[in-house]
Design a protein around this motif. Structure first.
Motif, PDB file in Angstrom:
ATOM      1  N   ALA A   1     -12.920  11.762  -5.497  1.00 51.34           N
ATOM      2  CA  ALA A   1     -13.227  11.424  -6.948  1.00 51.34           C
ATOM      3  C   ALA A   1     -12.213  10.313  -7.417  1.00 51.34           C
ATOM      4  N   ASP A   2     -11.056  10.123  -6.918  1.00 52.78           N
ATOM      5  CA  ASP A   2     -10.057   9.221  -7.355  1.00 52.78           C
ATOM      6  C   ASP A   2     -10.584   7.846  -6.486  1.00 52.78           C
ATOM      7  N   THR A   3     -10.972   8.030  -5.352  1.00 48.40           N
ATOM      8  CA  THR A   3     -11.211   6.832  -4.503  1.00 48.40           C
ATOM      9  C   THR A   3     -12.315   6.076  -4.916  1.00 48.40           C
TER      10      THR A   3
ATOM     11  N   ALA B   1      -2.916  12.934  -5.637  1.00 46.13           N
ATOM     12  CA  ALA B   1      -4.326  13.603  -5.474  1.00 46.13           C
ATOM     13  C   ALA B   1      -4.678  14.661  -4.648  1.00 46.13           C
ATOM     14  N   LEU B   2      -4.138  14.911  -3.420  1.00 49.83           N
ATOM     15  CA  LEU B   2      -4.321  15.799  -2.478  1.00 49.83           C
ATOM     16  C   LEU B   2      -3.506  17.096  -2.953  1.00 49.83           C
ATOM     17  N   PHE B   3      -2.326  16.962  -3.451  1.00 53.34           N
ATOM     18  CA  PHE B   3      -1.611  18.190  -3.896  1.00 53.34           C
ATOM     19  C   PHE B   3      -2.178  18.843  -5.198  1.00 53.34           C
ATOM     20  N   ALA B   4      -2.717  17.640  -6.060  1.00 59.14           N
ATOM     21  CA  ALA B   4      -3.273  18.149  -7.415  1.00 59.14           C
ATOM     22  C   ALA B   4      -4.606  19.066  -7.232  1.00 59.14           C
ATOM     23  N   GLY B   5      -5.316  18.410  -6.141  1.00 60.07           N
ATOM     24  CA  GLY B   5      -6.661  19.166  -5.898  1.00 60.07           C
ATOM     25  C   GLY B   5      -6.397  20.624  -5.189  1.00 60.07           C
ATOM     26  N   ALA B   6      -5.358  20.704  -4.423  1.00 61.95           N
ATOM     27  CA  ALA B   6      -5.081  21.910  -3.714  1.00 61.95           C
ATOM     28  C   ALA B   6      -4.564  23.023  -4.839  1.00 61.95           C
ATOM     29  N   CYS B   7      -3.679  22.638  -5.687  1.00 62.81           N
ATOM     30  CA  CYS B   7      -2.977  23.396  -6.748  1.00 62.81           C
ATOM     31  C   CYS B   7      -4.121  24.048  -7.308  1.00 62.81           C
TER      32      CYS B   7
ATOM     33  N   ILE C   1       0.871  -1.048   0.036  1.00 62.08           N
ATOM     34  CA  ILE C   1      -0.060  -0.129   0.013  1.00 62.08           C
ATOM     35  C   ILE C   1       0.837   1.099   0.108  1.00 62.08           C
ATOM     36  N   LYS C   2       1.881   1.377   0.789  1.00 58.29           N
ATOM     37  CA  LYS C   2       2.799   2.330   0.838  1.00 58.29           C
ATOM     38  C   LYS C   2       3.619   2.629  -0.669  1.00 58.29           C
ATOM     39  N   ASP C   3       3.975   1.731  -1.254  1.00 58.76           N
ATOM     40  CA  ASP C   3       4.675   1.662  -2.601  1.00 58.76           C
ATOM     41  C   ASP C   3       3.721   2.119  -3.487  1.00 58.76           C
ATOM     42  N   LEU C   4       2.397   1.694  -3.674  1.00 61.66           N
ATOM     43  CA  LEU C   4       1.543   1.974  -4.560  1.00 61.66           C
ATOM     44  C   LEU C   4       0.393   2.749  -4.733  1.00 61.66           C
ATOM     45  N   ARG C   5      -0.112   3.006  -3.156  1.00 61.27           N
ATOM     46  CA  ARG C   5      -1.420   3.637  -2.817  1.00 61.27           C
ATOM     47  C   ARG C   5      -1.112   4.955  -2.554  1.00 61.27           C
ATOM     48  N   PHE C   6      -0.040   4.943  -1.483  1.00 58.25           N
ATOM     49  CA  PHE C   6       0.270   6.317  -0.881  1.00 58.25           C
ATOM     50  C   PHE C   6       0.809   7.569  -2.024  1.00 58.25           C
ATOM     51  N   PRO C   7       1.557   7.067  -3.018  1.00 58.11           N
ATOM     52  CA  PRO C   7       1.866   8.293  -4.005  1.00 58.11           C
ATOM     53  C   PRO C   7       0.594   8.656  -4.632  1.00 58.11           C
ATOM     54  N   ARG C   8      -0.314   7.900  -4.759  1.00 57.11           N
ATOM     55  CA  ARG C   8      -1.443   8.113  -5.682  1.00 57.11           C
ATOM     56  C   ARG C   8      -2.312   9.145  -4.832  1.00 57.11           C
ATOM     57  N   ILE C   9      -2.363   8.903  -3.285  1.00 58.37           N
ATOM     58  CA  ILE C   9      -3.043   9.801  -2.500  1.00 58.37           C
ATOM     59  C   ILE C   9      -2.462  11.034  -2.417  1.00 58.37           C
ATOM     60  N   ILE C  10      -1.271  11.079  -2.161  1.00 57.77           N
ATOM     61  CA  ILE C  10      -0.508  12.280  -2.034  1.00 57.77           C
ATOM     62  C   ILE C  10      -0.393  13.290  -3.305  1.00 57.77           C
TER      63      ILE C  10
ATOM     64  N   GLY D   1     -10.131  21.248  -2.309  1.00 53.74           N
ATOM     65  CA  GLY D   1      -9.702  20.954  -3.546  1.00 53.74           C
ATOM     66  C   GLY D   1      -9.106  19.712  -3.356  1.00 53.74           C
ATOM     67  N   ALA D   2      -8.287  19.673  -2.284  1.00 56.62           N
ATOM     68  CA  ALA D   2      -7.637  18.201  -1.975  1.00 56.62           C
ATOM     69  C   ALA D   2      -8.509  17.217  -1.743  1.00 56.62           C
ATOM     70  N   LEU D   3      -9.649  17.400  -0.983  1.00 57.44           N
ATOM     71  CA  LEU D   3     -10.581  16.310  -0.675  1.00 57.44           C
ATOM     72  C   LEU D   3     -11.532  16.117  -1.962  1.00 57.44           C
ATOM     73  N   LEU D   4     -11.769  17.169  -2.811  1.00 57.12           N
ATOM     74  CA  LEU D   4     -12.682  16.672  -4.046  1.00 57.12           C
ATOM     75  C   LEU D   4     -11.757  15.623  -4.936  1.00 57.12           C
TER      76      LEU D   4
END
Length: 326
Positions: A287-289, A61-67, A50-59, A280-283
């Motif tokens: 959506a990705d989840t 998504a959070l930064f893209a939404g905020a930006c 999960i750390k190798d595959l899912r955590f990058p995706r989550i981070i 935005g990070a939440l959105l």
């Protein structure tokens, strides 16, 4: 607690809940106890995956939404238009096209794609701003110009994607805004440049409030309005470009979130910018989840889910405000 405080606390709690749920859910599922325990050590093989595959995706998504959300807020302040959004007016498409063009001509610059994305986003913004200017910025003319610039750069980008080498095709697929198979190197890029843009946006929040004034009033107070506009625009384009280069092209995020933010925390940019970053990070994370859990093993790109929500929302805004028809 007042409405603003309640809104911040609510979004923060939802962000934590969705982040934990997103980390727990997918092809590999873990319990809350396993997930939280795995964050602080342990030899759980599932958590390692999960750390190798899912955590990058989550981070990402959070930064893209905020930006993207904060970019929308800043562009709306600069253009004095609540419909300004990096995906609609072509900034994201320009960022994507120029980064693809650079890689197609000089494959060795692949790792500098965020820089070329920024240059492309700035090019698109300058085109929209200058072509829309005629004794001031007319909201309808700006949106129509932005749509035309967006269509132009989107078409050029798709042409390169179909006819380029393997690296260009790979980057072109990356711009479809699917967050699958993201790597920690992608996280490094968006965290570094995204953090710079977000911190800069907090510094210019007070300047955005000045732009709420009539231009003559602001100039009479000694405010250099045009200089403020360009500095704020640089921050907005940087945020949209890095999100596009790493996460792909998302439309409507910078439109949805600022409007909701104004309803909940008001028009003071010192509150609106940090709230929009969180919302935005939440959105995008939500959506990705949803996209990867609604129809397993198939995935729906987060951009598709947001487009389904954002299209009707834009129509609603246009019908609700009669001034865009003038």
């Amino acid at each position: 607690m007042n409405k603003t405080t309640i809104s911040f606390v609510s979004v923060a709690l939802l962000l934590v809940i969705v982040t934990i749920y997103s980390g727990m859910t997918g092809s590999i599922k873990v319990s809350v106890i396993e997930f939280i325990g795995g964050l602080f050590g342990g030899d759980n093989d599932q958590m390692a995956i999960i750390k190798d595959l899912r955590f990058p995706r989550i981070i990402i998504a959070l930064f893209a939404g905020a930006c993207l959300s904060v970019s929308g807020v800043l562009l709306q302040a600069v253009m004095r238009n609540p419909l300004a959004e990096p995906g609609i007016i072509g900034v994201s498409a320009g960022a994507g096209f120029v980064s693809l063009l650079a890689v197609s001509i000089f494959p060795a610059v692949f790792f500098f794609a965020p820089l070329f994305a920024f240059l492309g986003g700035m090019l698109a913004f300058i085109l929209v701003y200058t072509l829309s200017w005629k004794s001031g910025l007319n909201p309808l003319r700006m949106i129509l110009t932005g749509i035309a610039i967006n269509a132009l750069f989107t078409g050029l980008g798709q042409t390169l994607g179909f006819g380029g080498n393997a690296m260009v095709i790979s980057m072109s697929q990356n711009l479809t805004a699917s967050l699958a198979m993201k790597k920690w190197t992608d996280v490094d890029s968006i965290v570094l440049f995204g953090s710079i843009g977000l911190i800069l946006s907090l510094f210019v929040a007070g300047w955005c409030n000045y732009l709420l004034l009539e231009e003559k009033t602001a100039k009479s107070l000694g405010i250099r309005v045009n200089l403020l506009r360009w500095i704020i625009s640089l921050a907005a384009v940087l945020l949209a470009s890095i999100a596009t280069a790493v996460a792909g092209i998302f439309t409507f995020v910078g439109l949805l979130v600022p409007h909701i933010g104004r309803l909940l925390v008001g028009s003071n940019y010192k509150a609106l910018i940090p709230f929009s970053a969180m919302a935005g990070a939440l959105l995008i994370l939500l959506a990705d989840t949803l996209g990867r859990t609604l129809m397993p093993p198939h995935e729906i790109p987060a951009s598709v889910i947001i487009a389904i929500i954002g299209g009707p929302f834009l129509i609603f805004l246009l019908r609700r405000s009669d001034r865009y028809g003038n």
